[in-house]
Design an enzyme around this catalytic site. Structure first.
Site, mmCIF file in Angstrom:
data_model
loop_
_atom_site.group_PDB
_atom_site.id
_atom_site.type_symbol
_atom_site.label_atom_id
_atom_site.label_comp_id
_atom_site.label_asym_id
_atom_site.label_seq_id
_atom_site.Cartn_x
_atom_site.Cartn_y
_atom_site.Cartn_z
ATOM 1 N N GLY A 13 72.182 42.870 61.604
ATOM 2 C CA GLY A 13 72.893 43.294 62.814
ATOM 3 C C GLY A 13 74.396 43.120 62.793
ATOM 4 N N ASN A 15 76.475 45.525 62.347
ATOM 5 C CA ASN A 15 76.996 46.653 63.141
ATOM 6 C C ASN A 15 76.800 46.415 64.635
ATOM 7 O OD1 ASN A 15 78.166 49.034 61.593
ATOM 8 N ND2 ASN A 15 76.397 48.485 60.340
ATOM 9 N N LEU A 91 61.323 55.433 62.409
ATOM 10 C CA LEU A 91 61.617 56.669 63.133
ATOM 11 C C LEU A 91 61.567 56.373 64.630
ATOM 12 C CD1 LEU A 91 59.622 59.607 61.488
ATOM 13 C CD2 LEU A 91 62.099 59.222 61.473
ATOM 14 N N HIS A 108 74.871 55.640 58.783
ATOM 15 C CA HIS A 108 74.311 55.658 57.432
ATOM 16 C C HIS A 108 75.437 55.359 56.430
ATOM 17 C CE1 HIS A 108 71.390 56.719 54.363
ATOM 18 N NE2 HIS A 108 72.365 57.348 53.729
ATOM 19 N N GLU A 178 82.219 50.920 58.312
ATOM 20 C CA GLU A 178 81.167 51.074 59.345
ATOM 21 C C GLU A 178 81.571 50.326 60.608
ATOM 22 O OE1 GLU A 178 77.031 50.492 58.274
ATOM 23 O OE2 GLU A 178 77.523 50.700 56.158
#
Ligand code: GRF
Length: 232
Positions: A13, A15, A91, A108, A178
């Site tokens: 985590g 990000n 997903l 990504h 990122e």
């Protein structure tokens, strides 16, 4: 008004942390909910430390409908209007994608459509970039659809590959970008959600990517903000 947002994460985590840290400087979103498919995910600890609601929604074969129902229930309870996937390895259930069309982003660590798809995560991505001999990699933020890494691209930022790179050194260079790009993309999306319009198109950075190595975070951040304003 800030848009109430949720973050879905399976891993450590970092990000998520970047998104949380940015909140102090942003009026555009507030993270109200963090969802993980793994009870041991570091992201849940980060959420609790930041005093946010942290929930585990386990995903096991055949549990599709339950997962969708539980997830939609949590999103509704918290009044969530935007979702950020940050290292979420599952997903997103179709009913959630449908309810939040063009309001879910994923990050990504490569330049999609290359080096993406099912199983392309973590160091594997950077190994493949090096194996292919690419001179440039980068970060992609895209809308989430029903498949892995296939949604419309929202923003991309290039990162140079150096001859002496290992998957780890490359991962670190990409991750730095990122952490700058995702919070700014979150602002950009949420501003548009709040105003009920489509976000303006992101203008790619052209030849400036070499600055990624040398420039301080503030300079990269300035360039990315400009790209979100259409390059002006
Ligand atoms: C990041 O590299 C992101 O691009 C990918 O998964 C990783 C998550 O890392 N989708 P972290 O958990 O945010 O540190």
């Amino acid at each position: 008004m800030s848009v109430r947002a949720a973050v879905f994460a399976s891993g450590s985590g970092t990000n998520l942390q970047a998104l949380l840290d940015h909140e102090a400087m942003s009026q555009d979103y507030r993270i109200r909910l963090v969802v993980s498919d793994r009870a041991g995910a570091g992201a849940l600890d980060r959420a609790r430390t930041a005093e946010r609601r942290a929930e585990v929604v386990e995903v096991i074969d055949g549990s599709g409908e339950d997962v969708a129902e539980k997830t939609l229930g949590l999103l509704e309870e918290e009044g969530i209007r935007a979702i950020f996937l940050a290292g979420y390895l599952r997903l997103v259930p179709t009913s959630v994608v449908e309810a939040f069309r063009r309001r879910i982003l994923n990050i990504h660590p490569a330049l999609l459509p290359s080096f993406g798809g099912k199983g392309m995560y973590g160091l594997r991505v950077h190994q493949e970039v090096l194996r292919a001999g690419s001179k440039v990699t980068g970060v992609t933020i895209h809308y989430v659809d029903e498949d892995y890494d296939t949604g419309t691209i929202f923003a991309q930022w290039p990162v140079p590959v150096h001859p002496q790179d290992t998957p780890k050194s490359l991962a670190a260079r990409v991750l730095r970008v990122e952490h700058i790009l995702y919070p700014l993309a979150a602002d950009h999306l949420c501003r548009a959600v709040e105003e009920g319009r489509e976000p303006p198109r992101f203008a790619p950075p052209g030849e400036q990517f070499h600055l990624t190595d040398e420039a301080p975070d503030e300079e990269i951040s300035r360039q990315i903000r400009r790209a979100f304003q259409g390059g002006r």
